[in-house]
Design a protein around this motif. Structure first.
Motif, mmCIF file in Angstrom:
data_model
loop_
_atom_site.group_PDB
_atom_site.id
_atom_site.type_symbol
_atom_site.label_atom_id
_atom_site.label_comp_id
_atom_site.label_asym_id
_atom_site.label_seq_id
_atom_site.Cartn_x
_atom_site.Cartn_y
_atom_site.Cartn_z
ATOM 1 N N LEU A 1 0.815 -1.210 0.000
ATOM 2 C CA LEU A 1 0.000 0.000 0.000
ATOM 3 C C LEU A 1 0.850 1.261 0.000
ATOM 4 N N VAL A 2 1.892 1.305 0.802
ATOM 5 C CA VAL A 2 2.659 2.541 0.987
ATOM 6 C C VAL A 2 3.986 2.525 0.225
ATOM 7 N N ASN A 3 4.227 1.508 -0.566
ATOM 8 C CA ASN A 3 5.499 1.420 -1.274
ATOM 9 C C ASN A 3 5.343 1.245 -2.778
ATOM 10 N N THR A 4 4.143 1.441 -3.287
ATOM 11 C CA THR A 4 3.918 1.342 -4.724
ATOM 12 C C THR A 4 3.739 2.735 -5.289
ATOM 13 N N GLN A 5 4.487 3.081 -6.296
ATOM 14 C CA GLN A 5 4.447 4.412 -6.869
ATOM 15 C C GLN A 5 3.626 4.390 -8.154
ATOM 16 N N PHE A 6 2.406 4.874 -8.046
ATOM 17 C CA PHE A 6 1.524 5.061 -9.185
ATOM 18 C C PHE A 6 1.031 6.504 -9.138
ATOM 19 N N PHE A 7 0.091 6.819 -9.982
ATOM 20 C CA PHE A 7 -0.477 8.161 -9.977
ATOM 21 C C PHE A 7 -1.764 8.146 -9.156
ATOM 22 N N GLN A 8 -1.604 7.789 -7.858
ATOM 23 C CA GLN A 8 -2.751 7.703 -6.955
ATOM 24 C C GLN A 8 -3.427 9.060 -6.816
ATOM 25 N N ASN A 9 -4.762 9.039 -6.779
ATOM 26 C CA ASN A 9 -5.487 10.296 -6.721
ATOM 27 C C ASN A 9 -6.416 10.405 -5.525
ATOM 28 N N SER A 10 -6.942 9.273 -5.025
ATOM 29 C CA SER A 10 -7.849 9.341 -3.886
ATOM 30 C C SER A 10 -7.974 7.966 -3.243
ATOM 31 N N VAL A 11 -8.478 7.973 -2.002
ATOM 32 C CA VAL A 11 -8.640 6.746 -1.213
ATOM 33 C C VAL A 11 -10.009 6.779 -0.548
ATOM 34 N N VAL A 12 -10.723 5.630 -0.558
ATOM 35 C CA VAL A 12 -11.963 5.510 0.201
ATOM 36 C C VAL A 12 -11.911 4.234 1.040
ATOM 37 N N PHE A 13 -12.413 4.362 2.278
ATOM 38 C CA PHE A 13 -12.489 3.231 3.193
ATOM 39 C C PHE A 13 -13.838 2.528 3.042
ATOM 40 N N GLY A 14 -13.838 1.194 3.220
ATOM 41 C CA GLY A 14 -15.060 0.411 3.242
ATOM 42 C C GLY A 14 -14.745 -1.007 3.673
ATOM 43 N N ASP A 15 -15.692 -1.664 4.308
ATOM 44 C CA ASP A 15 -15.504 -3.049 4.747
ATOM 45 C C ASP A 15 -16.217 -3.956 3.744
ATOM 46 N N TYR A 16 -15.531 -4.296 2.649
ATOM 47 C CA TYR A 16 -16.203 -4.995 1.552
ATOM 48 C C TYR A 16 -16.516 -6.447 1.877
ATOM 49 N N ASN A 17 -15.800 -7.058 2.834
ATOM 50 C CA ASN A 17 -16.038 -8.461 3.166
ATOM 51 C C ASN A 17 -16.726 -8.648 4.509
ATOM 52 N N ASN A 18 -17.185 -7.562 5.119
ATOM 53 C CA ASN A 18 -17.965 -7.603 6.370
ATOM 54 C C ASN A 18 -17.277 -8.364 7.495
ATOM 55 N N ASP A 19 -15.941 -8.196 7.581
ATOM 56 C CA ASP A 19 -15.237 -8.872 8.668
ATOM 57 C C ASP A 19 -14.959 -7.946 9.849
ATOM 58 N N GLY A 20 -15.441 -6.702 9.762
ATOM 59 C CA GLY A 20 -15.261 -5.771 10.858
ATOM 60 C C GLY A 20 -13.993 -4.959 10.796
ATOM 61 N N TYR A 21 -13.211 -5.102 9.711
ATOM 62 C CA TYR A 21 -11.974 -4.344 9.559
ATOM 63 C C TYR A 21 -12.057 -3.495 8.285
ATOM 64 N N LEU A 22 -11.642 -2.234 8.392
ATOM 65 C CA LEU A 22 -11.726 -1.323 7.263
ATOM 66 C C LEU A 22 -10.710 -1.684 6.176
ATOM 67 N N ASP A 23 -11.206 -1.815 4.962
ATOM 68 C CA ASP A 23 -10.367 -2.047 3.797
ATOM 69 C C ASP A 23 -10.176 -0.728 3.050
ATOM 70 N N ILE A 24 -9.253 -0.708 2.111
ATOM 71 C CA ILE A 24 -8.885 0.529 1.417
ATOM 72 C C ILE A 24 -8.926 0.313 -0.091
ATOM 73 N N TYR A 25 -9.559 1.252 -0.801
ATOM 74 C CA TYR A 25 -9.551 1.238 -2.257
ATOM 75 C C TYR A 25 -8.860 2.501 -2.749
ATOM 76 N N VAL A 26 -7.860 2.323 -3.603
ATOM 77 C CA VAL A 26 -7.056 3.426 -4.122
ATOM 78 C C VAL A 26 -7.373 3.630 -5.591
ATOM 79 N N SER A 27 -7.753 4.857 -5.942
ATOM 80 C CA SER A 27 -8.027 5.212 -7.339
ATOM 81 C C SER A 27 -6.805 5.897 -7.929
#
Length: 595
Positions: free
Chosen positions: A81-107
């Motif tokens: 997550l913090v060591n890949t160099q792309f042209f990241q523009n935004s981040v949104v949090f969501g728990d897509y698998n309903n396990d109670g832990y916040l996941d991250i989607y990077v656009s």
């Protein structure tokens, strides 16, 4: 003794004559202090310790900071997550698998923007990171999960449970004229691309596709905000009306005829009428936009108010900074313009806060975008992080002078994070002034390239208690709590409230809207409904475009079952909708006129 009394007197006088600025720039935040410039930020509690953590984008790198709970932050410097160099523009949090832990989607936007007409696009792969949870809360890059076609030029993305099945889905709108993508969550950790849903509109310059329940019917509607002088798009979700999560495009009104250089919308009920209003910042020195929601996709474009003045805006968010029960708005500006704080007057208008009162949050910080809000120190008021050439965290000094409530949602039948949940509270925020406030949990940006902490924050003024706390979950479950204590962090677990008013000694209205009979009808039908306690209600009929056909009744009704005849003799055959509305209730049903 005299010296001690004199010192106490000086302290009292000092508090009186020395003004307390609303916000102070914090300079002792640990690793966050030396994090450098940035243009995007999002808050989320990644390790479930009760303190919101922060993601900031700097150039082509994601920076992740964990909140230590003492006002300082520690930077996480390991992992994809913090060591890949792309042209990241935004981040949104969501728990897509309903396990109670916040996941991250990077656009990822892609290089060479803006793309000139006729030039090839440079689409990038977007990334989904799964939170591993205990014990280290590390993030794993997810592959082979159906997002393999997720490659486009994206400004920002949004999580939404568009079909209310308990799992959040993903909308990835295309910027720079690239394609739109929508992925349906299969409930097993994988996604299926839906390339036929009606709101996919490739070729536009979309800054955001954000979801909220604009008509209070229990499903998530969509506003696509387009840049480059292209009209915005507004879509009504027909899930509740038809049982099918299809979308109908709204083709009239000020929201969809605006073709300015608009950025992502910020949703909030600024006038406490129970309807989500829309603030949109605009770039290149145009006037910002505020659309007041009049219900059923009818909006009024606000003019003549300071909040819609001409600025160079790239960052903004709704916050109740002084906890008086009314949403204020913070706007961060670029091109050398100072930031602006608009205070809600409580009468459908705003006033600009002067720099002496607001503090150095109104200073100019160069190129500024992606400002986001969270109560990072858990003192009950909302603080603001402003990325930019001088990324800065501003601590709120005045919100804790009033009372407050912060609500976290935990879905059981609905998605775990409670995205799409509507929360209403009633409290006497000032002497004799009882106010209903309304919040909704969102899965997308809360401003341009920014996401506020997904806890719902309510300012309570001088309220001694909260009369009613009502949550309506995407599943349709409605939880009611009464006599809720103030100044607390309240965790609402779906199904743990009650709707049994006989056990609560509280006058909470309960309603039921019945299906009209006959249906289909020609031309007369009967609409019946139940009111548990006497209250003001509105019974209205609308056509398929959301236009008012008839306001059948608007006024007080005694408790009991009531019926009304509707005559469609002057109407064309087709589908119509009738709705029953009160201060804390809204329901809509479909009926068919056949001639």
């Amino acid at each position: 003794m005299i010296n001690k009394l004199f010192i106490i007197f000086l302290l009292i006088i000092g508090r009186t004559i020395i003004p307390q600025t609303f916000f102070t720039r914090v300079t002792d935040t640990g690793d966050l202090n030396t994090s450098g410039a940035g243009f995007s930020s999002s808050w989320g509690d990644i390790n479930n310790d009760g303190y919101p953590d922060l993601v900031k984008l700097e150039g082509s790198k994601v920076q992740l900071f964990t909140n230590n709970g003492d006002g300082s932050f520690t930077r996480i410097d390991y992992g994809h997550l913090v060591n890949t160099q792309f042209f990241q523009n935004s981040v949104v949090f969501g728990d897509y698998n309903n396990d109670g832990y916040l996941d991250i989607y990077v656009s990822n936007l892609g290089p060479g923007t803006p793309i000139q007409p006729g030039q090839p696009l440079s689409p990038q792969i977007n990334f989904l990171y799964k939170n591993r949870g205990l014990p280290y809360y590390e993030f794993d890059l997810e592959t082979n999960n159906g997002l393999d076609s997720d490659s486009n030029m994206t400004w920002t993305s949004s999580w939404v449970d568009y079909n209310n099945d308990g799992f959040i889905d993903l909308f990835v709108p295309g910027d720079q004229g690239d394609k739109d993508l929508f992925f349906v969550n299969n409930g097993d950790g994988s996604f299926t691309e839906n390339d036929s849903i009606s709101f996919l509109n490739p070729g536009e310059f979309s800054a955001a596709g954000s979801f909220t329940d604009l008509d209070n019917d229990g499903d998530q509607d969509l506003l696509v905000v387009n840049y480059q002088g292209v009209n915005n798009e507004l879509y009504r979700n027909e899930l509740i009306e038809s049982g099918d999560p299809s979308f109908t495009k709204i083709i009239s009104g000020p929201v969809v005829t605006d073709n300015d250089y608009d950025l992502a919308p910020s949703f909030g009920d600024y006038n406490n009428d129970g309807l989500i209003d829309i603030f949109i910042g605009t770039w290149i020195g145009n006037r910002n936009l505020l659309f007041r929601n009049n219900d059923n996709f009818n909006f009024t474009k606000v003019t003549g108010d300071p909040i819609v003045e001409q600025t160079w805006t790239l960052a903004y968010t709704w916050i109740d900074f002084n906890n008086d029960g009314y949403l204020d708005c913070f706007v961060a500006n670029s091109q050398g313009q100072k930031n602006t704080l608009y205070q809600n007057n409580g009468n459908d208008s705003f006033s600009k806060v002067n720099e002496t009162d607001a503090g150095d949050i109104l200073s100019s910080w160069g190129f500024t975008s992606g400002a986001s809000a969270a109560d990072y120190d858990n003192d009950g008021d909302i603080d603001i992080f402003v990325p930019g050439e001088q990324a800065s965290l501003f601590r709120n000094n005045v919100g804790s002078n009033n009372n407050w409530l912060i609500v976290s949602c935990k879905g059981t039948e609905s998605n775990k994070l409670g995205i799409g949940t509507k929360i209403k509270i009633k409290a006497e925020v000032s002497n004799g002034n009882s106010v209903w406030q309304f919040r909704e949990i969102h899965g997308g940006p809360t401003g341009d390239r920014a996401q506020n902490n997904q806890r719902a924050h309510f300012g309570l003024g001088s309220a001694a208690t909260i009369d009613s706390l009502i949550l309506k979950w995407p599943s349709g479950i409605r939880d009611i709590y009464t006599n809720v204590e103030i100044n607390q962090f309240f965790t609402a677990t779906e199904g743990n409230g009650t709707t049994d008013i006989q056990n609560n000694n509280q006058h909470i209205n309960d309603f039921e809207l019945y299906q009209n009979y006959p249906n289909p009808f020609n031309p007369i039908t009967k609409i019946s409904y139940k009111v548990n306690l006497g209250t003001d209600i509105n019974l209205s009929v609308y056509n398929q475009l959301g236009e008012l056909v008839e306001k059948h009744f608007n006024g007080y009704k005694e408790a009991g079952v009531h019926s009304a005849e509707f005559d469609g003799k002057d109407l064309a055959s087709g589908i119509y909708f009738y709705s029953l509305t009160s201060e804390d209730f809204w329901e809509c049903k479909k009926m068919i006129l056949l001639k």
